[in-house]
Design an enzyme around this catalytic site. Structure first.
Site, PDB file in Angstrom:
ATOM      1  N   HIS A   1       0.517 -10.047   1.280  1.00 21.09           N
ATOM      2  CA  HIS A   1       0.577 -11.380   0.520  1.00 21.09           C
ATOM      3  C   HIS A   1       2.486 -11.934  -0.417  1.00 21.09           C
ATOM      4  O   HIS A   1       2.844 -11.767  -0.182  1.00 21.09           O
ATOM      5  CB  HIS A   1      -0.050 -10.411  -0.718  1.00 21.09           C
TER       6      HIS A   1
ATOM      7  N   CYS B   1      -5.009  -7.301  -5.489  1.00 27.19           N
ATOM      8  CA  CYS B   1      -3.334  -7.403  -4.940  1.00 27.19           C
ATOM      9  C   CYS B   1      -3.394  -8.867  -4.906  1.00 27.19           C
ATOM     10  O   CYS B   1      -1.861  -9.363  -4.908  1.00 27.19           O
ATOM     11  CB  CYS B   1      -3.922  -6.872  -3.526  1.00 27.19           C
TER      12      CYS B   1
HETATM   13  C1  2RA Z   1      -7.600  -9.212   0.401  1.00 30.76           C
HETATM   14  N1  2RA Z   1      -7.082  -9.433  -2.137  1.00 30.76           N
HETATM   15  O1  2RA Z   1      -6.504  -8.977   0.461  1.00 30.76           O
HETATM   16  C2  2RA Z   1      -8.330  -8.585  -0.871  1.00 30.76           C
HETATM   17  C3  2RA Z   1      -8.335  -6.920  -1.055  1.00 30.76           C
HETATM   18  N2  2RA Z   1      -7.997  -6.474  -2.161  1.00 30.76           N
HETATM   19  O2  2RA Z   1      -8.754  -9.048   1.296  1.00 30.76           O
END
Ligand code: 2RA
Length: 341
Positions: free
Chosen positions: A245, A112
């Site tokens: 994110h 991600c």
């Molecule tokens: C996280 N990218 O944010 C990782 C999850 N796949 O922890």
């Protein structure tokens, strides 16, 4: 995933839901219908055209090949196959053609953190050719799954209850440890308290001080964009956000571009939204982006001291485009191919 399959154009015939034996028999809703969950076994893949996997790496490593051997195309959201040279790593906006090159019958969905910036970077790369990428991530707690969300909420409850916290070194750490971990200060799931804090560590520790997340950003960006020698440096940071994110991106290109040209190019992309009027307080923030499908981009600037380089800020829902949505989009590409589209 169920929500996304229920809300996107329905290109599917039967949808089977498969999980561990513990969840078998549960009834879940998809496309407004009740569907009983089947226990994972080789036979559940018989007659299946596309199998979407959203399970831990070791489960995918064992079972995606089983699905492929039974005739399904496996679309895998784990890390098990991402860097396998015989498995394409696909972002439909960037390298949709790669879905057809799948000698193992498996297609991988990126991590991600990488995915959050790919639609935007892919568009800029197509036009100006990316040569260097320096990023800092601001990763939400849900990247660590439901336990990550629960932990952040519990920590927020602790710190909200004491208005003296945040004023002396270690006071948040001690208060959270006392309330949630019997005073032990070595049990923080994020490595340090996440409430009222940021933690410069995500994933697991690898060689030379790099984390698994930072190496994924480097390796996956190279593979998706098809630039094996792309210079990449990442610092991954966990922030007290539940979902979505963000990344601060410093990207250098082979040809000269202006911030206005980049803004126009990004605004023309169907899955990118430009929010870039800082004079009016308009820029992406995770709290405003969560639950949305597009990639949001703002703070687009020409770097003052670096030629042919842009600085920008990207936010995207790590559970949607960062995971289930991109998996579903890959599956839809395969469905279109299998039905002659
Ligand atoms: C996280 N990218 O944010 C990782 C999850 N796949 O922890």
């Amino acid at each position: 995933m169920l929500d996304i399959l229920s809300s996107r154009p329905d290109v599917w015939g039967e949808i089977r839901l498969v999980a561990s034996a513990r969840s078998a028999g549960k009834v879940l809703q998809v496309r407004g219908e009740d569907v009983e969950v089947k226990a994972l076994s080789p036979g559940v893949f018989d007659g299946v055209d596309v199998a979407m996997f959203d399970v831990p790496d070791e489960v995918s490593a064992d079972w995606a090949p089983v699905a492929a051997a039974r005739g399904a195309v496996a679309v895998d959201n784990s890390g098990a196959f991402r860097m396998d040279p015989d498995v394409p790593l696909v972002v439909p906006e960037v390298n949709p053609e790669a879905v057809r090159e799948r000698p193992k019958g498996i297609i991988a969905n990126p991590n991600c953190t990488t995915l959050t910036m790919m639609a935007a970077l892919g568009a800029l790369h197509r036009r100006w050719r990316l040569t260097q990428l320096v990023v800092a991530s601001y990763q939400a707690a849900s990247g660590a799954g439901r336990p990550g969300i629960d932990r952040l909420r519990a920590e927020l409850g602790v710190v909200a209850a004491d208005e003296t916290l945040g004023s002396s070194a270690g006071d948040v750490r001690r208060a959270v440890a006392a309330a949630l971990d019997d005073g032990a200060e070595d049990r923080f799931p994020f490595g340090a308290p996440l409430a009222m804090n940021v933690v410069p560590f995500a994933g697991s520790l690898k060689d030379d001080g790099w984390t698994s997340e930072e190496l994924k950003v480097r390796n996956e960006s190279r593979k998706i964009l098809g630039i094996p020698d792309l210079k990449v440096s990442a610092t991954c940071v966990r922030v007290p956000v539940v979902t979505t994110h963000s990344l601060a991106v410093h990207a250098t290109f082979a040809s000269t571009l202006t911030a206005d040209e980049a803004r126009a190019e990004l605004a023309a992309q169907p899955t990118v939204v430009v929010l870039d009027e800082p004079e009016k307080g308009v820029y992406p923030t995770p709290a405003d982006v969560v639950g949305e499908d597009p990639t949001y981009v703002g703070r687009i600037r020409q770097a003052l001291d670096f030629p042919d380089t842009l600085d920008l800020f990207v936010s995207g829902d790590n559970l949607r485009k960062g995971a289930a949505l991109n998996t579903a989009e890959i599956a839809e590409l395969v469905a279109a191919e299998l039905t002659g589209g």
